[in-house]
Enzyme design. Structure first.
Site, PDB file in Angstrom:
ATOM      1  N   ASN A 166      -1.601  -0.297   7.512  1.00 12.13           N
ATOM      2  CA  ASN A 166      -1.007  -1.624   7.739  1.00 12.13           C
ATOM      3  C   ASN A 166      -0.215  -2.149   6.548  1.00 12.13           C
ATOM      4  OD1 ASN A 166      -3.135  -2.333   6.117  1.00 12.13           O
ATOM      5  ND2 ASN A 166      -4.114  -3.713   7.583  1.00 12.13           N
ATOM      6  N   LYS A 221       0.842  -1.198   0.000  1.00 10.15           N
ATOM      7  CA  LYS A 221       0.000   0.000   0.000  1.00 10.15           C
ATOM      8  C   LYS A 221       0.880   1.251   0.000  1.00 10.15           C
ATOM      9  CE  LYS A 221      -3.624  -2.541   2.461  1.00 10.15           C
ATOM     10  NZ  LYS A 221      -4.447  -2.605   3.698  1.00 10.15           N
ATOM     11  N   TYR A 257     -12.184  -3.174  -2.675  1.00 14.46           N
ATOM     12  CA  TYR A 257     -12.666  -3.262  -1.287  1.00 14.46           C
ATOM     13  C   TYR A 257     -14.192  -3.245  -1.193  1.00 14.46           C
ATOM     14  CZ  TYR A 257      -8.001  -2.838   0.812  1.00 14.46           C
ATOM     15  OH  TYR A 257      -6.704  -3.075   1.228  1.00 14.46           O
ATOM     16  N   ARG A 282       3.446  -7.300   8.985  1.00 16.36           N
ATOM     17  CA  ARG A 282       2.753  -6.260   9.777  1.00 16.36           C
ATOM     18  C   ARG A 282       3.262  -6.235  11.214  1.00 16.36           C
ATOM     19  NH1 ARG A 282      -3.163  -7.766   7.341  1.00 16.36           N
ATOM     20  NH2 ARG A 282      -3.216  -6.320   5.573  1.00 16.36           N
ATOM     21  N   THR A 304      -4.583  -8.435  10.499  1.00 16.18           N
ATOM     22  CA  THR A 304      -5.000  -7.132   9.956  1.00 16.18           C
ATOM     23  C   THR A 304      -4.590  -5.980  10.873  1.00 16.18           C
ATOM     24  OG1 THR A 304      -6.911  -8.237   8.981  1.00 16.18           O
ATOM     25  CG2 THR A 304      -7.020  -5.843   9.130  1.00 16.18           C
ATOM     26  N   GLU A 332      -9.132 -10.415  -7.656  1.00 15.46           N
ATOM     27  CA  GLU A 332      -8.185  -9.311  -7.513  1.00 15.46           C
ATOM     28  C   GLU A 332      -7.129  -9.327  -8.623  1.00 15.46           C
ATOM     29  OE1 GLU A 332      -6.975  -9.878  -3.452  1.00 15.46           O
ATOM     30  OE2 GLU A 332      -8.934  -9.245  -2.685  1.00 15.46           O
ATOM     31  N   ARG A 342      -0.874 -14.867   3.545  1.00 15.20           N
ATOM     32  CA  ARG A 342      -1.550 -14.225   4.689  1.00 15.20           C
ATOM     33  C   ARG A 342      -0.752 -14.451   5.976  1.00 15.20           C
ATOM     34  NH1 ARG A 342      -6.054 -10.843   4.103  1.00 15.20           N
ATOM     35  NH2 ARG A 342      -6.989 -11.773   5.962  1.00 15.20           N
ATOM     36  N   HIS A 360      -1.480  -5.650   1.503  1.00 12.06           N
ATOM     37  CA  HIS A 360      -2.708  -6.444   1.317  1.00 12.06           C
ATOM     38  C   HIS A 360      -2.341  -7.804   0.736  1.00 12.06           C
ATOM     39  CE1 HIS A 360      -6.534  -7.826  -0.288  1.00 12.06           C
ATOM     40  NE2 HIS A 360      -5.868  -8.100  -1.397  1.00 12.06           N
ATOM     41  N   PHE A 412     -14.902   3.009   7.930  1.00 10.88           N
ATOM     42  CA  PHE A 412     -13.566   3.420   7.472  1.00 10.88           C
ATOM     43  C   PHE A 412     -13.399   3.336   5.953  1.00 10.88           C
ATOM     44  CE2 PHE A 412     -13.428  -1.047   8.835  1.00 10.88           C
ATOM     45  CZ  PHE A 412     -12.987  -1.673   7.684  1.00 10.88           C
TER      46      PHE A 412
HETATM   47  N1  LIG Z   1     -10.989  -0.378  11.840  1.00 10.30           N
HETATM   48  C1  LIG Z   1     -10.329  -0.011  10.745  1.00 10.30           C
HETATM   49  N2  LIG Z   1      -9.928   1.256  10.582  1.00 10.30           N
HETATM   50  C2  LIG Z   1      -9.278   1.665   9.486  1.00 10.30           C
HETATM   51  N3  LIG Z   1      -8.973   0.835   8.465  1.00 10.30           N
HETATM   52  C3  LIG Z   1      -9.344  -0.444   8.578  1.00 10.30           C
HETATM   53  C4  LIG Z   1     -10.043  -0.938   9.714  1.00 10.30           C
HETATM   54  N4  LIG Z   1     -10.286  -2.273   9.533  1.00 10.30           N
HETATM   55  C5  LIG Z   1      -9.751  -2.565   8.331  1.00 10.30           C
HETATM   56  N5  LIG Z   1      -9.186  -1.481   7.761  1.00 10.30           N
HETATM   57  C6  LIG Z   1      -8.505  -1.408   6.477  1.00 10.30           C
HETATM   58  O1  LIG Z   1      -9.218  -2.199   5.544  1.00 10.30           O
HETATM   59  C7  LIG Z   1      -8.366  -3.200   5.019  1.00 10.30           C
HETATM   60  C8  LIG Z   1      -9.188  -4.400   4.684  1.00 10.30           C
HETATM   61  O2  LIG Z   1      -9.738  -4.919   5.863  1.00 10.30           O
HETATM   62  P1  LIG Z   1      -9.994  -6.466   6.009  1.00 10.30           P
HETATM   63  O3  LIG Z   1     -10.863  -6.645   7.190  1.00 10.30           O
HETATM   64  O4  LIG Z   1     -10.406  -7.032   4.691  1.00 10.30           O
HETATM   65  O5  LIG Z   1      -8.539  -6.982   6.443  1.00 10.30           O
HETATM   66  P2  LIG Z   1      -7.404  -7.745   5.656  1.00 10.30           P
HETATM   67  O6  LIG Z   1      -8.009  -8.761   4.740  1.00 10.30           O
HETATM   68  O7  LIG Z   1      -6.366  -8.248   6.618  1.00 10.30           O
HETATM   69  O8  LIG Z   1      -6.721  -6.585   4.881  1.00 10.30           O
HETATM   70  P3  LIG Z   1      -6.354  -6.513   3.355  1.00 10.30           P
HETATM   71  O9  LIG Z   1      -7.632  -6.818   2.602  1.00 10.30           O
HETATM   72  O10 LIG Z   1      -5.863  -5.111   3.158  1.00 10.30           O
HETATM   73  O11 LIG Z   1      -5.295  -7.553   3.182  1.00 10.30           O
HETATM   74  C9  LIG Z   1      -7.320  -3.413   6.105  1.00 10.30           C
HETATM   75  O12 LIG Z   1      -6.128  -3.987   5.633  1.00 10.30           O
HETATM   76  C10 LIG Z   1      -7.107  -1.989   6.580  1.00 10.30           C
HETATM   77  O13 LIG Z   1      -6.255  -1.279   5.670  1.00 10.30           O
END
Ligand SMILES: Nc1ncnc2c1ncn2[C@@H]1O[C@H](COP(=O)(O)OP(=O)(O)OP(=O)(O)O)[C@@H](O)[C@H]1O
Length: 165
Positions: free
Chosen positions: A126, A21, A61, A116, A105, A140, A99, A129, A69
């Site tokens: 974070n 990111k 997303y 992370r 996350t 994707e 993963r 992705h 968010f």
């Molecule tokens: N509470 C939150 N506040 C801000 N951003 C968030 C929050 N929860 C998730 N995100 C953002 O949304 C992304 C996608 O969330 P998801 O729950 O799908 O987690 P993930 O699958 O681990 O992440 P990613 O899809 O980025 O790999 C997170 O990686 C983070 O950047």
């Protein structure tokens, strides 16, 4: 000609979508991310720097569109302060293992030794992705890459990585 599905063969040699990111790019973490996937034995089959359009980030997303968010997440991905480094990695079980390399996350829950866990603090920054399932990987990879941008190539030393291929 035979063409693999975008994410490869479920349960076999798969492909996953990994994206550094903008905060990861800005902080100069690309080299270490690539190093970790390469050292594990995974193969880079596509890579590009891209500032995603709002439409691309929103589609990527879309499962999160009702979350509070979401707007901030899309702005963060599309700001252009630094590009996203979009990648496709290939290898056995790479979706699940990717993963695991990335970690939880919320970086404060991520184990030390994961990307992370080692490099970030906030869930909203974070840095990386990774696809969370075969279906997400298929979606994707085809969202971020054209077919001609993903390469079929073989490691010359594959027999030193796999005993059962
Ligand atoms: N509470 C939150 N506040 C801000 N951003 C968030 C929050 N929860 C998730 N995100 C953002 O949304 C992304 C996608 O969330 P998801 O729950 O799908 O987690 P993930 O699958 O681990 O992440 P990613 O899809 O980025 O790999 C997170 O990686 C983070 O950047």
């Amino acid at each position: 000609m035979f063409r693999r599905a975008a994410a490869g063969v479920r349960g076999g040699v798969e492909r996953t979508f990994i994206a550094l990111k903008p905060d990861g790019t800005q902080r100069g973490l690309l080299g270490d991310v690539i190093k970790r996937f390469e050292q594990k034995g995974y193969k880079l089959v596509a890579i590009k720097a891209i500032v995603p359009s709002r439409a691309l980030a929103e589609k990527h997303y879309e499962d999160l569109k009702t979350r509070p968010f979401f707007k901030g997440l899309v702005s963060y991905m599309t700001s252009g302060a630094a590009p996203v480094i979009a990648m496709v990695w290939e290898g056995k079980d790479v979706i699940r293992q990717g993963r695991r390399l990335i970690g939880a996350t919320n970086p404060l829950e991520a184990q030390p030794g994961t990307i992370r866990g080692d490099y970030c603090i906030s869930v909203g920054r974070n840095i990386i992705h990774g696809s969370d399932s075969f279906e997400s990987a298929e979606k994707e990879i085809s969202l971020w890459f054209g077919k001609s941008e993903v390469y079929d190539w073989q490691y010359g030393n594959a027999e030193w990585l796999y005993a059962d291929n």
